[in-house]
Design an enzyme around this catalytic site. Structure first.
Site: not given
Ligand code: SF4
Length: 346
Positions: A114, A117, A332, A103, A110, A90
């Protein structure tokens, strides 16, 4: 399979052409690709036929394909892009009065997991190739022409510093004088905070602004929000940021997502104050955008205002940044390249 031209480093392309064609041809090709946004050699009218044929034989000119686009009420547009191997990423185009910010993604998924996220829930499929990163910028440039992108942020899917080599090469291509000539002061790489990679970025010689997703300066809380903190606690992160600042003319931006009941109390402000202490930085507070299936809530206006009153005692510049595009999950922490979302344009 031919090499994608948008992943070719400026020196390599100039070197490949030299000896076969006059050196000024390299400038002409860059002008077509990066300024005029013409991606078909046959349409490069001042390029001789033998060079057009050479380019077609040597390179491919594919950009990521738009698979879907969702426009939010605030005019932010989230694009789901399909890559050559069928994977999806994206990118988000964020128009403001005088600015057009893109962005971009740096990975498919990933690995950093986190807690707040959506991308982190996907796990990591693979790093993006250089041409897949540069391709997002070229595609967005084509979409908004004759307007131009003003800002570039590596805050899409993925942890850019986990794909640092390709992110740096992309920046070299984008910042090259013959190319897009994107200004380093309008480029921001955002990280969850990987100290040795922050040092590597500082030592790379490639200029960019750095944003660090902090979210708590208390190890026990940051361990839960951002597992990277278990490997690299806040003290180690701060040392790396001090090193970056010693090598850069830009101040660092800290991103701090406001999550009620988690990181908005008095002890959180005290810890943040201790952490930022003497660092040359600014702090962006970002109200959390709710993500389906995750346990966190968005803060109310009252909670945000109370927090900002407490944060006013910080010495550094602080801003409240409302995420754009939250109604299309383009804000975000909301990017996850899901299929089947409503309002598809393509
Ligand atoms: S916020 Fe999301 S994309 Fe960014 S490092 Fe953490 S898990 Fe990965």
């Amino acid at each position: 399979m031919s090499v994608n031209i948008f992943g070719v480093m400026p020196d390599n392309m100039a070197g490949t052409l030299s000896g076969k064609f006059p050196s000024y041809r390299y400038k002409q090709i860059c002008d077509w690709l990066y300024r005029k946004l013409v991606f078909d050699p046959a349409q490069m009218s001042n390029i001789p036929k033998d060079l057009q044929a050479f380019l077609l034989d040597s390179y491919s000119f594919n950009l990521p394909e738009i698979d879907a686009a969702h426009e939010a009420r605030d005019s932010t547009i989230k694009y789901r892009l399909k890559l050559r191997d069928g994977a999806f990423i994206e990118m988000v185009l964020i128009p403001a009065e005088s600015k057009r910010t893109l962005c971009v993604s740096s990975q498919i998924g990933c690995s950093r997991a986190c807690a707040f996220c959506a991308t982190g829930k996907m796990g990591l499929s693979r790093n993006l190739e250089v041409h897949e990163i540069v391709g997002q910028i070229m595609l967005a440039s084509e979409l908004i022409a004759p307007a131009r992108l003003s800002n570039l942020v590596f805050m899409g899917m993925g942890e850019p510093l986990d794909n640092l080599c390709n992110v740096l090469k992309s920046l070299i291509i984008l910042q090259a004088e013959q190319g897009v000539a994107f200004s380093p002061r309008r480029t921001t790489v955002s990280t969850c905070g990987i100290p040795h990679k922050i040092r590597e970025l500082a030592d790379s010689g490639v200029k960019t602004k750095l944003a660090v997703s902090l979210n708590s300066a208390i190890d026990e809380k940051r361990d839960i929000l951002m597992p990277v903190n278990k490997l690299h606690p806040v003290r180690e992160l701060k040392q790396a940021i001090s090193y970056y600042l010693s090598r850069s003319s830009f101040r660092v931006t800290f991103e701090y997502i406001l999550i009620p009941g988690i990181n908005m109390g008095d002890e959180d402000i005290k810890a943040l104050k201790r952490f930022v202490g003497d660092l040359s930085c600014k702090i962006n507070f970002i109200p959390y955008n709710r993500v389906e299936h995750l346990p966190y809530q968005s803060p109310s206006e009252r909670e945000i205002n109370e927090f900002l009153q407490k944060a006013a005692s910080l010495h550094q510049a602080i801003t409240l940044r409302r995420s754009r595009g939250s109604d299309v999950c383009g804000a975000c922490g909301q990017l996850a390249a899901q299929k089947g979302e409503p309002n598809e344009k393509h």
